[in-house]
Design a protein around this motif. Sequence first.
Motif, short mmCIF file in Angstrom:
data_model
loop_
_atom_site.label_atom_id
_atom_site.label_comp_id
_atom_site.label_asym_id
_atom_site.label_seq_id
_atom_site.Cartn_x
_atom_site.Cartn_y
_atom_site.Cartn_z
N LYS A 178 0.82 -1.20 0.00
CA LYS A 178 0.00 0.00 0.00
C LYS A 178 0.86 1.26 0.00
CE LYS A 178 -3.68 2.23 2.70
NZ LYS A 178 -4.48 2.15 3.93
N ASP A 179 0.49 2.24 -0.81
CA ASP A 179 1.17 3.54 -0.90
C ASP A 179 2.62 3.41 -1.37
OD1 ASP A 179 -1.12 4.80 0.05
OD2 ASP A 179 -0.51 4.54 2.13
N MET A 180 2.94 2.31 -2.06
CA MET A 180 4.29 2.11 -2.60
C MET A 180 5.37 2.18 -1.52
SD MET A 180 4.55 3.84 -6.36
CE MET A 180 3.57 3.24 -7.73
N ARG A 181 5.12 1.56 -0.40
CA ARG A 181 6.13 1.55 0.67
C ARG A 181 7.10 0.38 0.53
NH1 ARG A 181 4.54 5.18 4.54
NH2 ARG A 181 2.36 5.81 4.45
N ASP A 182 6.66 -0.69 -0.11
CA ASP A 182 7.50 -1.87 -0.25
C ASP A 182 7.33 -2.44 -1.64
OD1 ASP A 182 8.16 -2.27 2.78
OD2 ASP A 182 5.99 -2.12 2.70
N ASN A 183 8.43 -2.89 -2.22
CA ASN A 183 8.39 -3.50 -3.54
C ASN A 183 9.17 -4.82 -3.48
OD1 ASN A 183 9.81 -3.54 -6.58
ND2 ASN A 183 7.62 -3.13 -6.49
N TRP A 184 8.60 -5.87 -4.05
CA TRP A 184 9.15 -7.21 -3.91
C TRP A 184 9.26 -7.91 -5.26
CZ3 TRP A 184 9.33 -8.97 1.41
CH2 TRP A 184 8.64 -8.15 2.32
N ALA A 185 10.20 -8.83 -5.33
CA ALA A 185 10.27 -9.80 -6.43
C ALA A 185 10.81 -11.09 -5.82
CB ALA A 185 11.18 -9.31 -7.55
N VAL A 186 10.00 -12.15 -5.88
CA VAL A 186 10.38 -13.43 -5.30
C VAL A 186 10.08 -14.51 -6.33
CG1 VAL A 186 10.18 -14.97 -3.32
CG2 VAL A 186 9.67 -12.54 -3.04
N GLY A 187 11.03 -15.39 -6.54
CA GLY A 187 10.81 -16.46 -7.51
C GLY A 187 11.88 -17.52 -7.41
N TRP A 188 11.70 -18.60 -8.16
CA TRP A 188 12.61 -19.73 -8.06
C TRP A 188 12.91 -20.30 -9.44
CZ3 TRP A 188 7.42 -20.02 -6.98
CH2 TRP A 188 6.68 -21.03 -7.58
N SER A 189 14.03 -21.00 -9.48
CA SER A 189 14.43 -21.77 -10.64
C SER A 189 14.50 -23.23 -10.21
CB SER A 189 15.79 -21.28 -11.16
OG SER A 189 16.80 -21.53 -10.18
N GLN A 190 15.12 -24.05 -11.03
CA GLN A 190 15.22 -25.46 -10.68
C GLN A 190 16.04 -25.66 -9.41
OE1 GLN A 190 17.08 -27.84 -13.71
NE2 GLN A 190 16.46 -29.77 -12.80
N ARG A 191 17.06 -24.80 -9.16
CA ARG A 191 17.98 -25.01 -8.05
C ARG A 191 17.90 -23.96 -6.96
NH1 ARG A 191 24.05 -26.32 -9.33
NH2 ARG A 191 23.92 -26.32 -7.05
N TYR A 192 17.42 -22.73 -7.29
CA TYR A 192 17.52 -21.64 -6.34
C TYR A 192 16.20 -20.89 -6.19
CZ TYR A 192 22.41 -22.41 -7.62
OH TYR A 192 23.63 -22.98 -7.90
N VAL A 243 15.12 -16.96 -4.99
CA VAL A 243 15.70 -15.63 -4.76
C VAL A 243 14.59 -14.68 -4.35
CG1 VAL A 243 16.98 -13.71 -5.77
CG2 VAL A 243 17.54 -16.05 -6.43
N GLY A 244 14.81 -13.94 -3.27
CA GLY A 244 13.86 -12.93 -2.82
C GLY A 244 14.54 -11.58 -2.72
N VAL A 245 13.87 -10.54 -3.22
CA VAL A 245 14.42 -9.18 -3.21
C VAL A 245 13.35 -8.22 -2.71
CG1 VAL A 245 15.50 -7.35 -4.57
CG2 VAL A 245 15.88 -9.74 -5.20
N TRP A 246 13.75 -7.33 -1.82
CA TRP A 246 12.87 -6.24 -1.36
C TRP A 246 13.59 -4.92 -1.53
CZ3 TRP A 246 14.26 -2.89 2.65
CH2 TRP A 246 13.29 -1.95 3.01
N VAL A 247 12.89 -3.91 -2.01
CA VAL A 247 13.40 -2.54 -2.02
C VAL A 247 12.35 -1.63 -1.42
CG1 VAL A 247 14.91 -2.91 -4.01
CG2 VAL A 247 12.59 -2.02 -4.36
N GLY A 248 12.80 -0.58 -0.79
CA GLY A 248 11.91 0.38 -0.13
C GLY A 248 12.72 1.29 0.75
N ASN A 249 12.13 1.72 1.84
CA ASN A 249 12.81 2.57 2.80
C ASN A 249 12.62 1.98 4.19
OD1 ASN A 249 13.71 4.95 1.11
ND2 ASN A 249 11.52 4.97 0.66
N ALA A 250 13.72 1.85 4.92
CA ALA A 250 13.66 1.23 6.24
C ALA A 250 12.72 1.99 7.17
CB ALA A 250 15.06 1.16 6.85
N GLY A 251 12.59 3.30 6.97
CA GLY A 251 11.71 4.09 7.80
C GLY A 251 10.25 4.03 7.41
N GLY A 252 9.93 3.34 6.31
CA GLY A 252 8.54 3.18 5.88
C GLY A 252 8.04 4.27 4.96
#
Length: 739
Positions: A529-543, A545-554
């Motif tokens: 909500k309100d573009m506070r957090d942005n994520w990309a999470v996914g997998w391949s055959q072996r791995y 990977v999760g990524v988050w970008v945003g601001n620690a202060g919210g």
Amino acid sequence: MIPRPARTLALAALLAAAGGARAGVPNFTEVRQDHRPSETLLQDRHGEPLHRLRTDASARRGDWVPLAGISPALRQALVLSEDKRFHEHSGVDWRAVSAAAWANLWATRTRGASTLTMQLAGLLDDDLRLGTGGRSLRQKIGQAVMATRLEAGWRKDQILEAYLNLVPFRGELVGIDALSRTLFAKAPHGLQDTEAAIAAALVRAPNARPAAVAQRACGVLNAMREARGAGQADCTALDMQTELTLSRRAWPPSEGIAPHLARRLLAQRGEADAGQPLRSTLDAGLQRLALRTLQQQLRELRGRHVEDGAVIVLDNASGEVLAWVGSSGEMSRAAEVDGVTAPRQPGSTLKPLLYAQAIAERRLTAASLLDDSPAHLQTASGLYIPQNYDRRFKGWVSARTALAASLNVPAVRTLVMVSPDAFARQLEQLGIAPKEGGGYYGHSLALGSAEVTLLQLTNAYRALANNGRACPVRLQPGAAAPCTQALDAGAAFIVGDILADPNARARTFGTDSILATRFWTAVKTGTSKDMRDNWAVGWSQRYTVGVWVGNAGGEAMRDVSGTSGAAPVWAALMRHLHAHTPSRAPQPPAGLVRAGVRFAGGLEAAREEWFLPGTAQALFAIDTGAASVRPASASGLKDSQDQVPPRITAPQDGTLLALDPDIPPARQRLTLLAEAGGAPAGTLRWWIGAREIGRGVRAQWLPWPGRHVVQLRDAQGRVQDERRIEVRGAAVKPGAAPR
């Protein structure tokens, strides 16, 4: 009066007799093994250093440095400064003793007769340590006795090595490694003549003023040059160098590329292992790449008010954490916050887990039709009107399209079928434990209103990659923890197939987005909500990977979408991981059916689709005669209702009831309603607390004040669904007895 030579011989005999035994003196190997640095080193899976973290605040000690790793210049400077006949005596320099006046031999201000071996004895034995008032006569005799014992059991090179590693230099600095790295910003083997002279001068006067240290260092340097046949030193330049050296603090308490994991592992270890290196499952090369890739992406996002991020990479099979980047480091104003374990709203990244549960419960198939149109859902807290990201509606779409294109309204309709409480329980089985029950979040839970951590979310996706088996992650080498079957294997496979389908996500992301890789991957993005957090999470055959970008202060970001924020980091890491390793699509679990499907009215193109056993059908059409959010009409599974679990339809979770004192209690009964699903209606049992209060799909309950859990159980007593309600009581008026 006894002549001086006689006194000297008598003292020598006393010390020789006292020093004959070697009992109670530690050997060199014990001293070296007992050495504990004040810093703990985090190593990767191959033993490569990743991070150094200070763990002892009482003193600053580095690693034990072998004598061969110490500058020859420093060894020479120390011997010339402290003990010129070090290689000649046997612990006590009797020539120095005989040359000193008896009145000053044991005086506290006299150090001329104190050899390096005697000083080492004072460092090894707490009873012989130098106090603020100097050493007593008893301590000095004890020093001499222990020195002779050390010389009898140790080699000269061992004595010199131990001394240089244990001697206090300045302030909290103990040992040559801490001194070299703090004041000279280099390893001990790299100390030059002037630096060695300054270090040797600090032994005699550790906390002296810079001018006094420089004067002493100049004398040491000249002695070194004289021993080599060189000329006098430039003491003016040495004075300036000493001033600069003593003000330098080049050894920070924390240094490296994995501070957050280092602190986490330190908090878990026992005191018995203090000072020993920490071996982790991380891969140093991948850790550096993950940090560098995250920082580069955040630099490209400058101007969009985003400065923090986090990355985690898991090995699907073992659960080993291969990369753990908790923050963007120097780019962040809150670098100490660990973005891997900080709770954040996951946005649409919960949708795959929701659809997997709905498919597993046979409420949906990947081809079931869902209505992406405005919805007004009555909840306990008011009207809930979900919206799509682009504020547009797509009409009737398949579950495959709804999930891959991340449509919000169909996800909410799916949650209505599953129920928030049941979804919350499913999340808990996958290792995600929302702070509150599903009823607290209501239908917004489908869109990620509950806070989760990147670690929890990524490991839940790893369960999808592992056919629904949820397994703990591993941060250190060791045996793997047991796994649990948290989700139907077929449902997990189908969701992975959907998230790997570029055509299914085309309505929102296009056919050539950053999410499309040249090898098999399944991925989902999300924005809170309100573009506070942005994520990309996914997998391949072996791995995974999760990524988050945003601001620690919210703080909210500006114009950062799922494909422009975290996804580029995810894609770059996946390309690196599979640069030389293929990633092939997983094999379907036993029992799955692949069949051709058509959609009435040309809603979507005909295709082949995966189905759980008993759910396949060839044609999917709109049932206009039923409510759009009921399972049968939403999914078209009229023939598979016998496999749908029972669920409570009334009351809703969080319902608040108030008893009216004007109405007889017997007239204030609450009606409990359920859908039997595939269970025979007569086998259902209603329980409130420890009491069974009815059977079948309908029951009447006479409420009493308090908070209650209404449970629907099967004939074996297993809980199929539950709701939490509260009844607020009121005193019954006199004469209002039940009739």
